[in-house]
Design a protein around this motif. Structure first.
Motif, mmCIF file in Angstrom:
data_model
loop_
_atom_site.group_PDB
_atom_site.id
_atom_site.type_symbol
_atom_site.label_atom_id
_atom_site.label_comp_id
_atom_site.label_asym_id
_atom_site.label_seq_id
_atom_site.Cartn_x
_atom_site.Cartn_y
_atom_site.Cartn_z
ATOM 1 N N THR A 44 0.804 -1.226 0.000
ATOM 2 C CA THR A 44 0.000 0.000 0.000
ATOM 3 C C THR A 44 0.833 1.270 0.000
ATOM 4 O OG1 THR A 44 -0.117 0.148 2.408
ATOM 5 C CG2 THR A 44 -1.832 -1.168 1.303
ATOM 6 N N GLY A 45 2.093 1.166 0.417
ATOM 7 C CA GLY A 45 2.918 2.360 0.554
ATOM 8 C C GLY A 45 2.692 3.066 1.887
ATOM 9 N N LYS A 46 1.841 2.490 2.739
ATOM 10 C CA LYS A 46 1.521 3.082 4.038
ATOM 11 C C LYS A 46 1.762 2.052 5.142
ATOM 12 C CE LYS A 46 -2.239 5.981 2.301
ATOM 13 N NZ LYS A 46 -3.621 6.423 2.598
ATOM 14 N N THR A 47 1.936 2.537 6.374
ATOM 15 C CA THR A 47 2.078 1.649 7.531
ATOM 16 C C THR A 47 0.695 1.287 8.054
ATOM 17 O OG1 THR A 47 4.216 2.608 8.099
ATOM 18 C CG2 THR A 47 3.056 1.432 9.848
ATOM 19 N N ILE A 48 0.436 -0.021 8.173
ATOM 20 C CA ILE A 48 -0.855 -0.527 8.631
ATOM 21 C C ILE A 48 -0.807 -0.664 10.153
ATOM 22 C CG2 ILE A 48 -2.459 -2.477 8.532
ATOM 23 C CD1 ILE A 48 -1.160 -3.115 5.745
ATOM 24 N N THR A 49 -1.838 -0.144 10.826
ATOM 25 C CA THR A 49 -1.905 -0.240 12.286
ATOM 26 C C THR A 49 -2.949 -1.261 12.750
ATOM 27 O OG1 THR A 49 -3.466 1.600 12.379
ATOM 28 C CG2 THR A 49 -1.106 2.116 12.660
ATOM 29 N N MET A 50 -3.918 -1.595 11.885
ATOM 30 C CA MET A 50 -4.935 -2.568 12.274
ATOM 31 C C MET A 50 -5.448 -3.301 11.035
ATOM 32 S SD MET A 50 -8.394 -2.261 14.623
ATOM 33 C CE MET A 50 -8.909 -0.752 13.892
ATOM 34 N N ASP A 97 1.201 -4.764 19.576
ATOM 35 C CA ASP A 97 0.582 -3.852 18.619
ATOM 36 C C ASP A 97 1.534 -3.549 17.465
ATOM 37 O OD1 ASP A 97 -1.802 -3.655 20.007
ATOM 38 O OD2 ASP A 97 -1.023 -2.082 21.306
ATOM 39 N N ARG A 98 2.059 -4.572 16.868
ATOM 40 C CA ARG A 98 3.020 -4.439 15.773
ATOM 41 C C ARG A 98 2.400 -3.680 14.608
ATOM 42 N NH1 ARG A 98 4.251 -8.193 11.233
ATOM 43 N NH2 ARG A 98 6.279 -7.575 10.494
ATOM 44 N N LYS A 99 3.177 -2.790 14.030
ATOM 45 C CA LYS A 99 2.753 -2.072 12.827
ATOM 46 C C LYS A 99 3.348 -2.786 11.617
ATOM 47 C CE LYS A 99 2.381 2.262 15.263
ATOM 48 N NZ LYS A 99 2.890 3.614 15.441
ATOM 49 N N ILE A 100 2.586 -2.805 10.532
ATOM 50 C CA ILE A 100 3.018 -3.489 9.317
ATOM 51 C C ILE A 100 3.482 -2.430 8.329
ATOM 52 C CG2 ILE A 100 2.349 -5.153 7.548
ATOM 53 C CD1 ILE A 100 -0.117 -5.751 9.510
ATOM 54 N N LYS A 101 4.784 -2.333 8.175
ATOM 55 C CA LYS A 101 5.375 -1.297 7.320
ATOM 56 C C LYS A 101 5.262 -1.674 5.849
ATOM 57 C CE LYS A 101 8.483 0.185 10.921
ATOM 58 N NZ LYS A 101 9.835 0.354 11.384
ATOM 59 N N PRO A 102 5.358 -0.680 4.956
ATOM 60 C CA PRO A 102 5.317 -0.979 3.523
ATOM 61 C C PRO A 102 6.371 -2.024 3.162
ATOM 62 C CG PRO A 102 5.169 1.374 3.873
ATOM 63 C CD PRO A 102 5.485 0.753 5.212
ATOM 64 N N ARG A 160 -10.220 -5.283 5.988
ATOM 65 C CA ARG A 160 -10.227 -3.839 6.262
ATOM 66 C C ARG A 160 -8.949 -3.482 6.997
ATOM 67 N NH1 ARG A 160 -15.204 -1.125 9.533
ATOM 68 N NH2 ARG A 160 -14.333 -2.303 11.268
ATOM 69 N N MET A 161 -8.296 -2.428 6.520
ATOM 70 C CA MET A 161 -7.056 -1.968 7.142
ATOM 71 C C MET A 161 -7.168 -0.502 7.526
ATOM 72 S SD MET A 161 -4.231 -3.605 4.626
ATOM 73 C CE MET A 161 -4.735 -5.021 3.673
ATOM 74 N N THR A 162 -6.537 -0.185 8.654
ATOM 75 C CA THR A 162 -6.412 1.191 9.098
ATOM 76 C C THR A 162 -4.928 1.524 9.071
ATOM 77 O OG1 THR A 162 -8.339 0.901 10.520
ATOM 78 C CG2 THR A 162 -6.958 2.810 10.963
ATOM 79 N N PHE A 163 -4.621 2.752 8.664
ATOM 80 C CA PHE A 163 -3.232 3.157 8.462
ATOM 81 C C PHE A 163 -2.783 4.184 9.482
ATOM 82 C CE2 PHE A 163 -4.985 1.848 4.386
ATOM 83 C CZ PHE A 163 -4.077 0.879 4.017
ATOM 84 N N GLU A 164 -1.492 4.191 9.735
ATOM 85 C CA GLU A 164 -0.880 5.153 10.648
ATOM 86 C C GLU A 164 -1.133 6.570 10.134
ATOM 87 O OE1 GLU A 164 3.113 4.741 13.018
ATOM 88 O OE2 GLU A 164 3.545 5.302 10.945
#
Length: 121
Positions: free
Chosen positions: A31-37, A59-64, A84-88
């Protein structure tokens, strides 16, 4: 009498709903974005459930570019799920509709000109 009770017990056991199974797939963050959820729902249901992260992941964040294993309960014979994803930095969730978790073990989830796209492998 015992025979009737046995028949009734067997009939009731057959009428119980199917239990959910633990399933997973690998989400590749393109996505090019960091996923938080990450949340998963049976396609079109709108009944979102957070992925079942292992306790040691926190609460690991999923980086690009990161791969992340999404754990969820498979609902009976259903194969298609909405993700469904929410981004930083942005609380607006984005939905990828109809990912086939039975057919694909990996999904490259991307935003192409702001439109959610997924390529399963």
């Amino acid at each position: 009498m015992r025979f009737k009770l046995l028949v009734a017990a067997i009939a009731m056991a057959g009428a119980t709903p199917a239990l959910a199974e633990n399933w997973d797939f690998v989400l590749v963050n393109k996505t090019g974005k960091t996923i938080t959820m990450v949340e998963v729902a049976v396609a079109g249901s709108g009944e979102w459930k957070k992925d079942k992260r292992d306790e040691d992941m926190g609460d690991r964040k999923i980086k690009p570019g990161d791969d992340y294993t999404v754990h969820f309960d498979k609902d009976g014979k259903v194969c298609k799920y909405d993700v469904r994803m929410t981004f930083e930095g942005d609380d607006t969730p984005v939905i990828w509709a109809g990912f086939d978790a039975c057919k694909f073990a990996f999904g490259d989830f991307a935003l192409t000109n702001g439109v959610p796209t997924v390529k399963g492998t």
